[in-house]
Write a protein that holds these residues in place. Structure first.
Motif, PDB file in Angstrom:
ATOM      1  N   ASN A  62       0.820  -1.219   0.000  1.00  0.00           N
ATOM      2  CA  ASN A  62       0.000   0.000   0.000  1.00  0.00           C
ATOM      3  C   ASN A  62       0.845   1.257   0.000  1.00  0.00           C
ATOM      4  OD1 ASN A  62      -2.746  -0.663  -0.238  1.00  0.00           O
ATOM      5  ND2 ASN A  62      -2.708  -1.546   1.822  1.00  0.00           N
ATOM      6  N   THR A  63       1.975   1.201  -0.664  1.00  0.00           N
ATOM      7  CA  THR A  63       2.877   2.348  -0.684  1.00  0.00           C
ATOM      8  C   THR A  63       3.007   2.925  -2.092  1.00  0.00           C
ATOM      9  OG1 THR A  63       4.921   1.176  -1.226  1.00  0.00           O
ATOM     10  CG2 THR A  63       4.237   1.146   1.079  1.00  0.00           C
ATOM     11  N   MET A  64       3.714   4.039  -2.187  1.00  0.00           N
ATOM     12  CA  MET A  64       3.938   4.689  -3.482  1.00  0.00           C
ATOM     13  C   MET A  64       4.802   3.837  -4.403  1.00  0.00           C
ATOM     14  SD  MET A  64       2.178   7.424  -3.534  1.00  0.00           S
ATOM     15  CE  MET A  64       2.822   8.252  -4.963  1.00  0.00           C
ATOM     16  N   TRP A  65       5.442   2.802  -3.866  1.00  0.00           N
ATOM     17  CA  TRP A  65       6.217   1.889  -4.712  1.00  0.00           C
ATOM     18  C   TRP A  65       5.335   1.351  -5.842  1.00  0.00           C
ATOM     19  CZ3 TRP A  65      11.030  -0.950  -4.886  1.00  0.00           C
ATOM     20  CH2 TRP A  65      10.992  -2.081  -5.691  1.00  0.00           C
ATOM     21  N   VAL A  66       4.114   0.935  -5.496  1.00  0.00           N
ATOM     22  CA  VAL A  66       3.214   0.342  -6.482  1.00  0.00           C
ATOM     23  C   VAL A  66       2.866   1.366  -7.566  1.00  0.00           C
ATOM     24  CG1 VAL A  66       0.952  -0.721  -6.825  1.00  0.00           C
ATOM     25  CG2 VAL A  66       2.312  -1.296  -4.800  1.00  0.00           C
ATOM     26  N   VAL A  67       2.653   2.612  -7.155  1.00  0.00           N
ATOM     27  CA  VAL A  67       2.342   3.668  -8.132  1.00  0.00           C
ATOM     28  C   VAL A  67       3.539   3.871  -9.066  1.00  0.00           C
ATOM     29  CG1 VAL A  67       1.557   6.047  -8.416  1.00  0.00           C
ATOM     30  CG2 VAL A  67       0.903   4.754  -6.371  1.00  0.00           C
ATOM     31  N   GLY A  68       4.738   3.855  -8.494  1.00  0.00           N
ATOM     32  CA  GLY A  68       5.943   3.991  -9.315  1.00  0.00           C
ATOM     33  C   GLY A  68       6.093   2.826 -10.282  1.00  0.00           C
ATOM     34  N   HIS A  69       5.815   1.630  -9.789  1.00  0.00           N
ATOM     35  CA  HIS A  69       5.891   0.438 -10.648  1.00  0.00           C
ATOM     36  C   HIS A  69       4.925   0.559 -11.822  1.00  0.00           C
ATOM     37  CE1 HIS A  69       5.918  -3.737 -11.933  1.00  0.00           C
ATOM     38  NE2 HIS A  69       4.611  -3.765 -11.781  1.00  0.00           N
ATOM     39  N   PHE A  70       3.739   1.018 -11.529  1.00  0.00           N
ATOM     40  CA  PHE A  70       2.720   1.168 -12.571  1.00  0.00           C
ATOM     41  C   PHE A  70       3.167   2.150 -13.647  1.00  0.00           C
ATOM     42  CE2 PHE A  70      -1.904   1.338 -13.597  1.00  0.00           C
ATOM     43  CZ  PHE A  70      -2.111  -0.028 -13.548  1.00  0.00           C
ATOM     44  N   HIS A  71       3.817   3.243 -13.196  1.00  0.00           N
ATOM     45  CA  HIS A  71       4.242   4.252 -14.167  1.00  0.00           C
ATOM     46  C   HIS A  71       5.462   3.800 -14.973  1.00  0.00           C
ATOM     47  CE1 HIS A  71       1.517   6.934 -11.931  1.00  0.00           C
ATOM     48  NE2 HIS A  71       1.473   7.627 -13.062  1.00  0.00           N
ATOM     49  N   MET A 111       9.050   7.674  -6.527  1.00  0.00           N
ATOM     50  CA  MET A 111       7.921   6.925  -5.960  1.00  0.00           C
ATOM     51  C   MET A 111       8.382   5.573  -5.415  1.00  0.00           C
ATOM     52  SD  MET A 111       4.875   7.663  -8.706  1.00  0.00           S
ATOM     53  CE  MET A 111       3.854   9.138  -8.602  1.00  0.00           C
ATOM     54  N   HIS A 112       9.257   4.903  -6.157  1.00  0.00           N
ATOM     55  CA  HIS A 112       9.793   3.627  -5.668  1.00  0.00           C
ATOM     56  C   HIS A 112      10.531   3.822  -4.340  1.00  0.00           C
ATOM     57  CE1 HIS A 112       9.083   1.878  -9.723  1.00  0.00           C
ATOM     58  NE2 HIS A 112       9.174   0.713  -9.101  1.00  0.00           N
ATOM     59  N   LEU A 113      11.392   4.852  -4.301  1.00  0.00           N
ATOM     60  CA  LEU A 113      12.220   5.062  -3.110  1.00  0.00           C
ATOM     61  C   LEU A 113      11.382   5.436  -1.892  1.00  0.00           C
ATOM     62  CD1 LEU A 113      15.212   6.988  -4.744  1.00  0.00           C
ATOM     63  CD2 LEU A 113      15.205   4.622  -3.917  1.00  0.00           C
ATOM     64  N   VAL A 114      10.461   6.396  -2.100  1.00  0.00           N
ATOM     65  CA  VAL A 114       9.670   6.835  -0.951  1.00  0.00           C
ATOM     66  C   VAL A 114       8.683   5.756  -0.522  1.00  0.00           C
ATOM     67  CG1 VAL A 114       7.721   7.956  -2.128  1.00  0.00           C
ATOM     68  CG2 VAL A 114       8.629   8.924   0.007  1.00  0.00           C
ATOM     69  N   GLY A 115       8.326   4.878  -1.471  1.00  0.00           N
ATOM     70  CA  GLY A 115       7.476   3.737  -1.115  1.00  0.00           C
ATOM     71  C   GLY A 115       8.184   2.818  -0.132  1.00  0.00           C
ATOM     72  N   LEU A 116       9.484   2.634  -0.341  1.00  0.00           N
ATOM     73  CA  LEU A 116      10.255   1.793   0.588  1.00  0.00           C
ATOM     74  C   LEU A 116      10.333   2.409   1.981  1.00  0.00           C
ATOM     75  CD1 LEU A 116      13.182   0.688  -1.761  1.00  0.00           C
ATOM     76  CD2 LEU A 116      11.247  -0.696  -0.992  1.00  0.00           C
ATOM     77  N   LEU A 117      10.124   3.756   2.036  1.00  0.00           N
ATOM     78  CA  LEU A 117      10.138   4.436   3.334  1.00  0.00           C
ATOM     79  C   LEU A 117       8.745   4.477   3.961  1.00  0.00           C
ATOM     80  CD1 LEU A 117      12.489   7.448   2.439  1.00  0.00           C
ATOM     81  CD2 LEU A 117      13.090   5.305   3.584  1.00  0.00           C
ATOM     82  N   GLY A 118       7.771   3.897   3.257  1.00  0.00           N
ATOM     83  CA  GLY A 118       6.444   3.770   3.856  1.00  0.00           C
ATOM     84  C   GLY A 118       5.417   4.785   3.418  1.00  0.00           C
ATOM     85  N   ASP A 119       5.735   5.658   2.469  1.00  0.00           N
ATOM     86  CA  ASP A 119       4.774   6.669   2.016  1.00  0.00           C
ATOM     87  C   ASP A 119       3.567   5.970   1.384  1.00  0.00           C
ATOM     88  OD1 ASP A 119       3.583   9.019   1.318  1.00  0.00           O
ATOM     89  OD2 ASP A 119       5.173   9.712  -0.013  1.00  0.00           O
ATOM     90  N   PRO A 120       2.367   6.176   1.917  1.00  0.00           N
ATOM     91  CA  PRO A 120       1.202   5.414   1.427  1.00  0.00           C
ATOM     92  C   PRO A 120       0.674   5.931   0.098  1.00  0.00           C
ATOM     93  CG  PRO A 120       0.517   6.926   3.118  1.00  0.00           C
ATOM     94  CD  PRO A 120       2.003   7.064   3.030  1.00  0.00           C
ATOM     95  N   ARG A 121       0.093   5.051  -0.668  1.00  0.00           N
ATOM     96  CA  ARG A 121      -0.614   5.439  -1.898  1.00  0.00           C
ATOM     97  C   ARG A 121      -2.090   5.645  -1.572  1.00  0.00           C
ATOM     98  NH1 ARG A 121      -2.310   0.117  -5.229  1.00  0.00           N
ATOM     99  NH2 ARG A 121      -2.049  -1.471  -3.618  1.00  0.00           N
ATOM    100  N   ARG A 122      -2.840   6.082  -2.593  1.00  0.00           N
ATOM    101  CA  ARG A 122      -4.289   6.282  -2.480  1.00  0.00           C
ATOM    102  C   ARG A 122      -4.665   7.217  -1.331  1.00  0.00           C
ATOM    103  NH1 ARG A 122      -5.678  -0.062  -3.315  1.00  0.00           N
ATOM    104  NH2 ARG A 122      -6.065  -0.034  -5.548  1.00  0.00           N
ATOM    105  N   THR A 123      -3.872   8.249  -1.127  1.00  0.00           N
ATOM    106  CA  THR A 123      -4.235   9.246  -0.117  1.00  0.00           C
ATOM    107  C   THR A 123      -3.752  10.614  -0.564  1.00  0.00           C
ATOM    108  OG1 THR A 123      -3.999   9.855   2.213  1.00  0.00           O
ATOM    109  CG2 THR A 123      -2.090   8.847   1.185  1.00  0.00           C
TER     110      THR A 123
END
Length: 561
Positions: free
Chosen positions: A380-389, A442-454
């Motif tokens: 549930n992190t920005m990693w997934v958004v980065g992956h999608f892009h 997005m990948h990097l900040v996702g690893l730090l826990g930044d949530p997506r869908r918010t």
């Protein structure tokens, strides 16, 4: 027999050239789909920029336009409307070109599909604009949109099905009138895409009808887990539909542009068959952290998802073999000297080449997402958004952009000029830099826990949340560059459609090597491939029955905005 195959191919191509560029009816059909596609790209791109600036705290949206409205419209317009209409316009053009023109009744079916899709898009977007459908791209229940949103989705699916049946009818007619021959490779790819469109969208259609009844109050509650499962049965397939559309250009078009030949007609068809059979099962890996699904089922879907890697590796091998073979024919020496001989200053090659390279980190990220333990960290992190892009926004979309530079002038009977090539190169560089900044951060900040869908939040200025801010600024900068790329691309498309000099642009179709082996006719057994597809789907989704028989208490609709 090899010679006969080639003669047939040449005859078809010669006949096609005579018709296409002259047959304005087929060209108008494809241009109509492409027009809707790039209008959607422009609007969706603006919404994406607003979303990125708001998410990073650099922009406060007005009270009448909330973040989740923007997020929903951005996802629907780009992931469904832009990709679907581009794919149909492009594939119908190639289908017509390689089969010698569309049947009149098929053209009518496609126009019906076009009208249905436009009606559907208008209904969906209007509902979102009115603030009645901020349910995001996945429209997961228990978030509930107004019934009109779901009805609009039904129209979009019906439009796509009309185009599917058109392709099936035209393919069957060609096979009847060309007994003993294999269909041209481009048409084979087209069949693969539309078979997946049809069978992959059945599950989401069932879900949408459930949601319509639920949103209208005909049923009080809905099975949330079942809905999510039905959605991702389609959603996972959609990802691979984009992939097959992109690799159709990699296999069939790119070798011609660089002055090479097909690597192997047979291998390309085996890749298509494998992707069609293996694609639909795999959806559970998108809900791998959800409760209510047994470990055995998750493991099965993990295997099915990873199995896509086999045809993907076959594609990587085939494409780089074509590049090296062609580069050496053009005089490339040494271990890597052939790389310099490739046409890096031709946007028709550069854009899809960057798309191919981006598939390497994109695929690696996909393996992380598919793995149960790793998915726990990034789900549930920005990693997934980065992956999608990095996958859709680069591997797929840059291929689509590269296609535009020969497809649009070909359909419009105009020339692909050096000025447009230069503009395309600039656009490609801007897009690539923007995507590296945005998807990378997005990948990097996702690893730090930044949530997506918010929307933007610092959680009361918590130190962990504040550590995400610099990364969010970077993806806002990347998003701004991508918006510039969208504007340039849309300008280029409509310039090539209406303003470029009148003339002829080739529809590039690569020839097989002189000593190529005959493509076996068994590859055309679509009835068998569809049976195998259905068997694999039954095997993978039979456990879904437990979600029905042992259903948890359903949920009433919720509107949280």
């Amino acid at each position: 027999m090899v010679l006969k195959n080639r003669e047939t191919h040449e005859t078809v191509e010669k006949h096609s050239k005579k018709i296409l560029g002259v047959n304005t009816k087929d060209a108008k059909l494809s241009l109509a789909f492409l027009t809707v596609s790039f209008i959607s790209l422009l609007i969706g791109g603006v919404l994406g920029l607003l979303q990125g600036l708001e998410r990073s705290g650099l922009l406060q949206l007005p009270s009448w336009l909330n973040y989740y409205q923007v997020l929903t419209a951005h996802g629907i317009l780009l992931l469904i409307v832009f990709t679907a209409t581009f794919s149909i316009g492009y594939l119908y053009a190639g289908f017509s070109h390689t089969l010698g023109g569309l049947l009149a009744k098929v053209r009518k079916m496609a126009w019906v599909g076009f009208v249905l899709m436009v009606i559907g898009v208008v209904l969906v977007v209007t509902t979102i604009v009115m603030g009645d459908a901020s349910v995001m791209y996945t429209f997961y229940p228990p978030l509930a949109a107004a019934p009109m949103f779901y009805i609009g989705l039904v129209f979009i699916v019906l439009g796509i099905w009309a185009c599917c049946f058109g392709v099936f009818v035209n393919y069957r007619h060609w096979r009847k009138t060309h007994r003993g021959q294999v269909t041209p490779l481009f048409a084979f790819f087209t069949m693969g895409v539309f078979v997946l469109w049809f069978f992959g969208s059945i599950s989401v259609t069932v879900e949408v009808f459930m949601l319509i009844a639920w949103s209208l109050g005909w049923i009080e509650t809905i099975n949330v887990m079942l809905s999510r499962t039905l959605f991702w049965s389609f959603g996972h397939t959609l990802v691979n539909i984009w992939y097959i559309v992109a690799i159709s250009a990699w296999y069939v078009v790119i070798p011609k542009i660089i002055g090479g030949r097909l690597f192997s007609d047979k291998l390309a068809r085996v890749v298509v068959i494998a992707l069609v059979i293996l694609n639909i099962p795999g959806g559970f890996h998108h809900t791998i952290v959800d409760p209510g699904i047994t470990q055995n089922v998750k493991f099965l879907h993990l295997i099915m998802s990873i199995s896509i890697g086999i045809p993907s590796l076959m594609t990587a091998f085939a494409m780089f073999a074509v590049f090296e073979r062609t580069g050496r024919k053009l005089g490339g020496k040494g271990l890597f000297g052939w790389i310099k001989k490739l046409p890096w200053k031709d946007v028709r090659f550069l854009a899809p080449m960057i798309a191919m390279i981006s598939f390497i980190p994109g695929g690696a990220g996909g393996i992380v997402n598919t793995s149960n333990q790793l998915n726990q960290v990034i789900h549930n992190t920005m990693w997934v958004v980065g992956h999608f892009h990095i996958t859709v926004g680069t591997s797929v979309v840059l291929t689509f952009f590269g296609i535009c530079y020969w497809l649009i002038p070909y359909l419009s009977k105009r020339e692909f000029t050096p000025q447009m090539n230069k503009l395309g190169l600039i656009q490609t560089y801007i897009w690539t830099i923007g995507m590296i900044l945005m998807a990378g951060s997005m990948h990097l900040v996702g690893l730090l826990g930044d949530p997506r869908r918010t929307s933007n939040t610092t959680y009361g200025d918590h130190e962990v949340a504040l550590s995400w801010v610099p990364y969010e600024y970077v993806f806002a900068i990347g998003g701004t560059l991508l918006m510039i790329g969208v504007i340039i691309q849309v300008y280029a498309v409509f310039h090539m459609m209406f303003l470029s000099p009148k003339g002829y642009t080739e529809f590039p179709i690569a020839e097989p090597e002189d000593d190529a082996l005959l493509t076996p006719l068994w590859t055309e057994r679509w009835g068998l491939w569809i049976v195998l597809l259905l068997l694999v789907v039954v095997m993978a989704y039979a456990p879904i029955m437990s979600l029905i028989y042992n259903a948890p208490p359903g949920s009433p609709p919720f509107k949280t905005w």
